[in-house]
Motif scaffolding. Sequence first.
Motif, PDB file in Angstrom:
ATOM      1  N   LYS A  85       2.477 -14.210  -8.347  1.00  0.00           N
ATOM      2  CA  LYS A  85       3.579 -13.587  -7.616  1.00  0.00           C
ATOM      3  C   LYS A  85       3.057 -12.339  -6.914  1.00  0.00           C
ATOM      4  N   PHE A  86       3.806 -11.896  -5.895  1.00  0.00           N
ATOM      5  CA  PHE A  86       3.530 -10.572  -5.349  1.00  0.00           C
ATOM      6  C   PHE A  86       4.038  -9.539  -6.351  1.00  0.00           C
ATOM      7  N   ARG A  87       3.251  -8.528  -6.593  1.00  0.00           N
ATOM      8  CA  ARG A  87       3.622  -7.520  -7.583  1.00  0.00           C
ATOM      9  C   ARG A  87       4.800  -6.691  -7.076  1.00  0.00           C
ATOM     10  N   THR A  88       5.777  -6.500  -7.963  1.00  0.00           N
ATOM     11  CA  THR A  88       6.966  -5.720  -7.604  1.00  0.00           C
ATOM     12  C   THR A  88       7.174  -4.519  -8.529  1.00  0.00           C
ATOM     13  N   MET A  89       6.360  -4.410  -9.560  1.00  0.00           N
ATOM     14  CA  MET A  89       6.531  -3.318 -10.519  1.00  0.00           C
ATOM     15  C   MET A  89       5.366  -2.338 -10.440  1.00  0.00           C
ATOM     16  N   VAL A  90       5.553  -1.205 -11.079  1.00  0.00           N
ATOM     17  CA  VAL A  90       4.501  -0.189 -11.123  1.00  0.00           C
ATOM     18  C   VAL A  90       3.314  -0.713 -11.925  1.00  0.00           C
ATOM     19  N   LYS A  91       2.165  -0.106 -11.744  1.00  0.00           N
ATOM     20  CA  LYS A  91       0.992  -0.481 -12.520  1.00  0.00           C
ATOM     21  C   LYS A  91       1.249  -0.197 -14.001  1.00  0.00           C
ATOM     22  N   ASP A  92       0.669  -1.051 -14.853  1.00  0.00           N
ATOM     23  CA  ASP A  92       0.812  -0.908 -16.309  1.00  0.00           C
ATOM     24  C   ASP A  92       2.284  -0.903 -16.726  1.00  0.00           C
ATOM     25  N   ALA A  93       3.069  -1.791 -16.125  1.00  0.00           N
ATOM     26  CA  ALA A  93       4.501  -1.856 -16.427  1.00  0.00           C
ATOM     27  C   ALA A  93       4.760  -2.298 -17.863  1.00  0.00           C
ATOM     28  N   GLU A  94       3.768  -2.993 -18.479  1.00  0.00           N
ATOM     29  CA  GLU A  94       3.947  -3.445 -19.860  1.00  0.00           C
ATOM     30  C   GLU A  94       2.893  -2.833 -20.770  1.00  0.00           C
ATOM     31  N   ALA A  95       2.652  -1.569 -20.556  1.00  0.00           N
ATOM     32  CA  ALA A  95       1.669  -0.864 -21.377  1.00  0.00           C
ATOM     33  C   ALA A  95       2.080  -0.857 -22.844  1.00  0.00           C
ATOM     34  N   GLN A  96       3.386  -0.896 -23.104  1.00  0.00           N
ATOM     35  CA  GLN A  96       3.892  -0.878 -24.476  1.00  0.00           C
ATOM     36  C   GLN A  96       4.232  -2.277 -24.985  1.00  0.00           C
ATOM     37  N   ASN A 138      18.140  -3.785 -12.087  1.00  0.00           N
ATOM     38  CA  ASN A 138      17.858  -2.387 -11.751  1.00  0.00           C
ATOM     39  C   ASN A 138      16.798  -1.804 -12.685  1.00  0.00           C
ATOM     40  N   ASP A 139      15.789  -2.614 -12.990  1.00  0.00           N
ATOM     41  CA  ASP A 139      14.701  -2.199 -13.883  1.00  0.00           C
ATOM     42  C   ASP A 139      13.986  -0.994 -13.278  1.00  0.00           C
ATOM     43  N   TYR A 140      13.848   0.067 -14.071  1.00  0.00           N
ATOM     44  CA  TYR A 140      13.221   1.297 -13.562  1.00  0.00           C
ATOM     45  C   TYR A 140      11.745   1.088 -13.242  1.00  0.00           C
ATOM     46  N   ARG A 141      11.139   0.036 -13.773  1.00  0.00           N
ATOM     47  CA  ARG A 141       9.720  -0.233 -13.497  1.00  0.00           C
ATOM     48  C   ARG A 141       9.502  -0.841 -12.117  1.00  0.00           C
ATOM     49  N   THR A 142      10.557  -1.343 -11.496  1.00  0.00           N
ATOM     50  CA  THR A 142      10.438  -1.976 -10.179  1.00  0.00           C
ATOM     51  C   THR A 142      10.366  -0.915  -9.093  1.00  0.00           C
ATOM     52  N   THR A 143       9.388  -1.038  -8.210  1.00  0.00           N
ATOM     53  CA  THR A 143       9.219  -0.074  -7.126  1.00  0.00           C
ATOM     54  C   THR A 143      10.273  -0.320  -6.043  1.00  0.00           C
ATOM     55  N   ILE A 189       0.838  -1.214   0.000  1.00  0.00           N
ATOM     56  CA  ILE A 189       0.000   0.000   0.000  1.00  0.00           C
ATOM     57  C   ILE A 189       0.867   1.257   0.000  1.00  0.00           C
ATOM     58  N   MET A 190       1.942   1.224   0.800  1.00  0.00           N
ATOM     59  CA  MET A 190       2.798   2.401   0.929  1.00  0.00           C
ATOM     60  C   MET A 190       3.821   2.520  -0.214  1.00  0.00           C
ATOM     61  N   GLY A 191       4.349   1.384  -0.673  1.00  0.00           N
ATOM     62  CA  GLY A 191       5.442   1.430  -1.636  1.00  0.00           C
ATOM     63  C   GLY A 191       5.066   1.115  -3.066  1.00  0.00           C
ATOM     64  N   ASN A 192       4.042   0.274  -3.264  1.00  0.00           N
ATOM     65  CA  ASN A 192       3.688  -0.140  -4.623  1.00  0.00           C
ATOM     66  C   ASN A 192       2.428   0.537  -5.152  1.00  0.00           C
ATOM     67  N   ARG A 193       1.461   0.739  -4.254  1.00  0.00           N
ATOM     68  CA  ARG A 193       0.216   1.438  -4.603  1.00  0.00           C
ATOM     69  C   ARG A 193      -0.480   0.798  -5.802  1.00  0.00           C
ATOM     70  N   GLY A 194      -0.867  -0.437  -5.623  1.00  0.00           N
ATOM     71  CA  GLY A 194      -1.576  -1.158  -6.666  1.00  0.00           C
ATOM     72  C   GLY A 194      -1.969  -2.525  -6.166  1.00  0.00           C
ATOM     73  N   PRO A 195      -2.465  -3.394  -7.045  1.00  0.00           N
ATOM     74  CA  PRO A 195      -2.849  -4.752  -6.630  1.00  0.00           C
ATOM     75  C   PRO A 195      -1.678  -5.494  -5.992  1.00  0.00           C
ATOM     76  N   LEU A 196      -1.991  -6.316  -4.986  1.00  0.00           N
ATOM     77  CA  LEU A 196      -0.947  -7.038  -4.274  1.00  0.00           C
ATOM     78  C   LEU A 196      -0.381  -8.175  -5.123  1.00  0.00           C
ATOM     79  N   PHE A 197      -1.256  -8.881  -5.846  1.00  0.00           N
ATOM     80  CA  PHE A 197      -0.829 -10.022  -6.646  1.00  0.00           C
ATOM     81  C   PHE A 197      -0.900  -9.697  -8.134  1.00  0.00           C
ATOM     82  N   TYR A 198      -0.147 -10.448  -8.915  1.00  0.00           N
ATOM     83  CA  TYR A 198      -0.394 -10.460 -10.349  1.00  0.00           C
ATOM     84  C   TYR A 198      -0.221 -11.891 -10.848  1.00  0.00           C
ATOM     85  N   ILE A 199      -0.988 -12.212 -11.868  1.00  0.00           N
ATOM     86  CA  ILE A 199      -0.994 -13.573 -12.418  1.00  0.00           C
ATOM     87  C   ILE A 199      -0.542 -13.514 -13.867  1.00  0.00           C
ATOM     88  N   GLN A 200       0.345 -14.433 -14.235  1.00  0.00           N
ATOM     89  CA  GLN A 200       0.889 -14.477 -15.580  1.00  0.00           C
ATOM     90  C   GLN A 200       0.873 -15.906 -16.090  1.00  0.00           C
TER      91      GLN A 200
END
Length: 462
Positions: A327-338, A346-351, A302-313
């Motif tokens: 997995k527990f989500r570690t990246m920003v929302k819409d990390a693969e929008a493109q 050191n992926d910039y998308r990782t919170t 809630i404090m560091g990621n600000r989005g859904p806790l899980f993601y399914i792939q």
Amino acid sequence: MADKPLLHFEISERKVLLRIFDVLFVLIALLLLNNFTDFDYFRITKGFWYWTFLLVTYLEVFAHIFELYDLQKASKFDIVLKNVVLTSSITVLFFILTPIISPSLPDNRFQILYFFLTISITLLCWRAAYIYLIASPRFNKKVIIVGDSFDIQMIAEAFKKADPNYEIVGFVNTDGRIETSNDELIQFNVKELREAVQNYHIKEIVVASGYKTGLMLPLYNELSFLLNKGFPIRDYMQVYEEITARIPVQNVDHDFYRYFPFSRSNQNKFYLYGLRLFDIVISLIGILFGIVLIPIILIGNIMGNRGPLFYIQERIGKNGEPFKIMKFRTMVKDAEAQGPRYAEKNDYRTTPFGKFMRRARIDEIPQFLNLLKGEMSLIGPRPERPVFVQELSHSIPFYNIRHVIKPGLTGWAQVKGDYSGEESGALEKLQYDLFYIKHRSLFLDINIILKTLSTVLSMRGQ
């Protein structure tokens, strides 16, 4: 052949040497401490043999976990210093806290400090002697590579990375296509081979000739002469696999299956049933551990990621069958929008909180559900996404062979390879995965578990 090459210990010999002398010197130091001082917390006597067994067991296990038997790191004193302190600290801590079979705590608590310092100082002195006497460049194993259609630069770097004492002096080019930017490597012609062996104290010749072309007759005659004199000449595939713990699929022709006998453990029902039982037990423990951590992870999310806790792939499993991984989500929302893309170091998308979870491998905890369902195993190749599997299968030879066993939560590639999401990194990971499939065994599984513990404890997760 007048001059003999300098003394060199093989990889397995050096690892055995380190293990034996770690234990031997520590026990001798404790025996001397016991005989010449008032120290009586630990005694090496007939009536207390189980104390010695317990100490040796802890010392060997934690030395392995903290990478004291990694030859690359064992040759650098600054790394050895840190790893010895960690090993000694945890060994002593576990020893004094083991009930019943360890000695009672002494009234004089300084004895525990003497116990710790004796182990630490002894290991440091012996390891310093090892670095100076055995891991010294003057005892390098000097090698000449013979062959065609291979990348000498890649071979030299791969061997040096895996074994700092394995030194490629030069090469004999058999078809004119070898190119190298390394000025330190000497190119010899066939007529110079005997003289080079003598003058450069060559210990071994590694033949990496193409399997279709074969060796030129003059070179064949030179190698036969050396072989008849008792000089070791070995196959490149065997040496590469032995030194790097990888299989060089990029250098194998279409007869790959001749050089890749699958491990008998892949069909051993006793091994597979035992592994499945172990997976179930570990998955239940992991799920319980995850339930305990969920409140902390939820707050951090809630404090560091600000989005859904899980993601399914969707990932590809055994025999190419797709399955859903959580997995527990570690990246920003819409990390693969493109569109889909590889994760990077050191992926910039990782919170920030996501980076912590990745380093501690906490983000992998929900995958214990996949273990429980039988879609994954604790150990095996990491499952990849279908889009990347399709791409890599077209560009990397034999990529789909990694799907002959269940994917794993951890694996040989994860504990041995460097983190890289690009194709070059995928090739290296495939080499490690195929090595595991070929040599799969209980001993290798235990080795991977210990190395995984080392990765988690040192926060080197991806």
